[in-house]
Design an enzyme around this catalytic site. Structure first.
Site, PDB file in Angstrom:
ATOM      1  N   CYS A   1      66.018   4.792 100.478  1.00 26.64           N
ATOM      2  CA  CYS A   1      64.558   4.120 100.970  1.00 26.64           C
ATOM      3  C   CYS A   1      64.170   5.530 101.529  1.00 26.64           C
ATOM      4  CB  CYS A   1      64.155   2.913 101.922  1.00 26.64           C
ATOM      5  SG  CYS A   1      62.928   2.867 102.046  1.00 26.64           S
TER       6      CYS A   1
ATOM      7  N   CYS B   1      60.468  -0.247 109.388  1.00 26.69           N
ATOM      8  CA  CYS B   1      59.902   0.471 108.526  1.00 26.69           C
ATOM      9  C   CYS B   1      59.665   1.304 110.669  1.00 26.69           C
ATOM     10  CB  CYS B   1      58.788   1.096 108.252  1.00 26.69           C
ATOM     11  SG  CYS B   1      59.213   0.544 106.445  1.00 26.69           S
TER      12      CYS B   1
ATOM     13  N   CYS C   1      52.085   7.343 109.293  1.00 27.77           N
ATOM     14  CA  CYS C   1      50.734   6.519 108.429  1.00 27.77           C
ATOM     15  C   CYS C   1      49.718   6.089 109.505  1.00 27.77           C
ATOM     16  CB  CYS C   1      51.448   5.120 108.250  1.00 27.77           C
ATOM     17  SG  CYS C   1      50.993   4.150 106.994  1.00 27.77           S
TER      18      CYS C   1
ATOM     19  N   ASN D   1      61.339  -9.115 109.354  1.00 25.32           N
ATOM     20  CA  ASN D   1      62.118  -7.946 110.852  1.00 25.32           C
ATOM     21  C   ASN D   1      61.251  -7.592 112.104  1.00 25.32           C
ATOM     22  OD1 ASN D   1      64.737  -6.698 111.364  1.00 25.32           O
ATOM     23  ND2 ASN D   1      64.201  -4.968 109.546  1.00 25.32           N
TER      24      ASN D   1
ATOM     25  N   CYS E   1      48.699  -1.147 109.325  1.00 26.87           N
ATOM     26  CA  CYS E   1      49.262  -2.408 109.033  1.00 26.87           C
ATOM     27  C   CYS E   1      49.387  -2.950 110.241  1.00 26.87           C
ATOM     28  CB  CYS E   1      50.291  -2.468 107.337  1.00 26.87           C
ATOM     29  SG  CYS E   1      49.578  -2.057 106.717  1.00 26.87           S
TER      30      CYS E   1
ATOM     31  N   CYS F   1      53.131  -3.421 110.480  1.00 29.12           N
ATOM     32  CA  CYS F   1      54.327  -2.894 110.435  1.00 29.12           C
ATOM     33  C   CYS F   1      54.592  -0.803 111.725  1.00 29.12           C
ATOM     34  CB  CYS F   1      53.717  -1.727 109.497  1.00 29.12           C
ATOM     35  SG  CYS F   1      54.471  -0.383 109.070  1.00 29.12           S
TER      36      CYS F   1
ATOM     37  N   GLU G   1      62.596   9.191 108.611  1.00 30.21           N
ATOM     38  CA  GLU G   1      64.140   8.366 108.785  1.00 30.21           C
ATOM     39  C   GLU G   1      64.139   7.673 107.262  1.00 30.21           C
ATOM     40  OE1 GLU G   1      62.301   5.657 111.289  1.00 30.21           O
ATOM     41  OE2 GLU G   1      62.773   4.128 109.913  1.00 30.21           O
TER      42      GLU G   1
HETATM   43  N1  SAH Z   1      52.943   2.047 102.640  1.00 26.64           N
HETATM   44  C1  SAH Z   1      53.494   1.059 101.262  1.00 26.64           C
HETATM   45  C2  SAH Z   1      54.805   1.379 101.608  1.00 26.64           C
HETATM   46  C3  SAH Z   1      55.928   1.516 103.274  1.00 26.64           C
HETATM   47  S1  SAH Z   1      55.965  -0.261 104.173  1.00 26.64           S
HETATM   48  C4  SAH Z   1      53.645   0.440 101.414  1.00 26.64           C
HETATM   49  O1  SAH Z   1      52.687  -0.684 101.751  1.00 26.64           O
HETATM   50  O2  SAH Z   1      53.619  -0.317 100.640  1.00 26.64           O
HETATM   51  C5  SAH Z   1      57.215  -0.799 103.119  1.00 26.64           C
HETATM   52  C6  SAH Z   1      57.082  -2.383 102.226  1.00 26.64           C
HETATM   53  O3  SAH Z   1      57.853  -3.116 104.262  1.00 26.64           O
HETATM   54  C7  SAH Z   1      55.771  -2.900 103.109  1.00 26.64           C
HETATM   55  O4  SAH Z   1      55.741  -3.429 101.864  1.00 26.64           O
HETATM   56  C8  SAH Z   1      55.277  -2.931 104.484  1.00 26.64           C
HETATM   57  O5  SAH Z   1      53.896  -3.785 104.143  1.00 26.64           O
HETATM   58  C9  SAH Z   1      56.952  -3.616 104.886  1.00 26.64           C
HETATM   59  N2  SAH Z   1      57.640  -3.913 106.450  1.00 26.64           N
HETATM   60  C10 SAH Z   1      56.505  -2.595 107.171  1.00 26.64           C
HETATM   61  N3  SAH Z   1      57.369  -3.334 108.093  1.00 26.64           N
HETATM   62  C11 SAH Z   1      57.827  -4.234 108.378  1.00 26.64           C
HETATM   63  C12 SAH Z   1      58.616  -5.127 108.922  1.00 26.64           C
HETATM   64  N4  SAH Z   1      58.826  -4.692 110.535  1.00 26.64           N
HETATM   65  N5  SAH Z   1      59.671  -6.361 108.888  1.00 26.64           N
HETATM   66  C13 SAH Z   1      59.793  -6.310 106.971  1.00 26.64           C
HETATM   67  N6  SAH Z   1      58.857  -5.837 106.092  1.00 26.64           N
HETATM   68  C14 SAH Z   1      58.002  -4.360 107.025  1.00 26.64           C
END
Ligand code: SAH
Length: 364
Positions: free
Chosen positions: A126, A354, A133, A311, A137, A140, A113
């Protein structure tokens, strides 16, 4: 007339050829300008055709080699046999006021996406860098599905081309912050940057491109030697190893005592400012003490901190910090002379965090 055995044999033979052709046929959008030049030279053709082809693909946006008028037919015919002008299938679009989310289906039926955000300064997109992945995390959505594969260069480029085609407007900014860890797909990412930054390519200024990593230290160091002035963002999300270890497994491989010096080295070499992203998660990393500790951690680093209201997703238990505490956290950082902003929120109604749209599609 051919007998049925023979025609069956021919059918299988042709199918095998078709299969092999489609397997070996690379996308033309996977080539950097230098690679195209090498290709033309290897075909005993002139190197400058590469620049012409780049312009046809990225300025004129052709859909077929037949539209090209300034390259000889024989050369185009050999191109046709080796490289396809392909596209990605958009299978779902979710629109809200200032945001539009695209779900793409890839050739192997995987889904990724990308999200378009309309700012007053332009259209920012974005994009995803991997299918799934491996970084894990905890907060996420994308990490709930392990990495299936890296996105190929053309799949990175085509996310942008397809969105511009749908939008009928220019994209001015790109962030690599969708599904995946871009520094775990480093070589393709670098080629992608070279293609989209080239004035005859997608022509996006390096300063309008941002890549975000969860902290893959060796690649941060490697990236400090990359000549384009692309912005680097680090997903920090915690002021100390204890909290970071709990929510980001990458921290066990590259703890803060390795990450912070790597960022300092990057700053020394590039003279650029880094962004720290910090998602505020209720009762996890959002206390006043965390804010103070964070201010101490980034002291002396040329950076700004982007506070991200979480989020929430249906599948994970983390809660978003209340607005009043977000403001306190912000104030504490400000009082301690940290450059800080609170990220404007886009698309919480349309599953814009994401991996949320892909998760829905695949019912993970
Ligand atoms: N792997 C990379 C890029 C992808 S995630 C990274 O970790 O930076 C992009 C950003 O969105 C990251 O900062 C991640 O922690 C954040 N993110 C993931 N899930 C989220 C959510 N539910 N709400 C807000 N930010 C989120």
């Amino acid at each position: 007339m051919m007998n049925s055995k023979k025609s069956m044999a021919l059918f299988f033979f042709c199918s095998i050829i078709d299969l092999e052709m489609s397997e070996i046929m690379k996308s033309i959008y996977s080539l950097t300008l230098e690679e195209m030049e090498e290709y033309f030279l290897s075909m005993k053709a002139k190197k400058f055709h590469a620049l012409q082809l780049f312009s046809w693909l990225y300025e004129k946006r052709i859909h077929s080699y037949d539209e090209i008028t300034n390259i000889k037919k024989e050369i185009l015919n050999s191109l046709k046999l080796n490289y396809s002008i392909n596209h990605l299938k958009i299978v779902e679009i979710q629109e809200d006021v200032d945001v539009c989310k695209y779900l793409f289906e890839l050739e192997d039926s995987e889904h990724i996406e990308a999200v378009l955000m309309r700012h007053d300064y332009g259209n920012s997109v974005c994009i995803s860098s991997q299918v799934g992945c491996n970084m894990g995390c905890k907060f996420c959505e994308s990490g709930r599905r392990k990495k299936v594969r890296n996105l190929e260069v053309h799949e990175l480029v085509l996310q942008l081309l397809m969105i511009e085609e749908h939008l009928k407007e220019r994209i001015s900014h790109i962030v690599v912050m969708g599904i995946g860890e871009p520094f775990d797909n480093y070589d393709n990412l670098i080629k992608f940057f070279q293609i989209i930054n080239h004035p005859k390519g997608f022509a996006i200024g390096a300063r309008h491109i941002t890549v975000s990593t969860c902290g893959v230290v060796p690649k941060i160091l490697e990236f400090s030697d990359f000549p384009l002035q692309i912005n680097l963002a680090i997903s920090l999300h915690a002021p100390n190893n204890d909290i970071r270890n709990k929510i980001m497994p990458i921290n066990k491989a590259y703890p803060l005592e390795e990450l912070i010096p790597a960022i300092k080295k990057y700053l020394e070499k590039t003279n650029r400012r880094v962004t720290f992203e910090y998602i505020l998660l209720e009762n996890i990393n959002d206390s006043d003490e965390c804010a103070l500790e964070l201010a101490k951690l980034v002291k002396g680093i040329n950076c700004y901190i982007n506070l991200i209201p979480y989020n929430e997703t249906n599948n994970l238990d983390f809660k978003r910090t209340k607005t009043i505490q977000i403001m306190r956290f912000y104030d504490i950082l400000k009082k301690n002379n940290v450059n800080v902003t609170i990220r404007r929120e886009f698309g919480s109604k349309i599953s814009a965090a994401c991996g949320q749209l892909r998760s829905k599609k695949e019912e993970l």
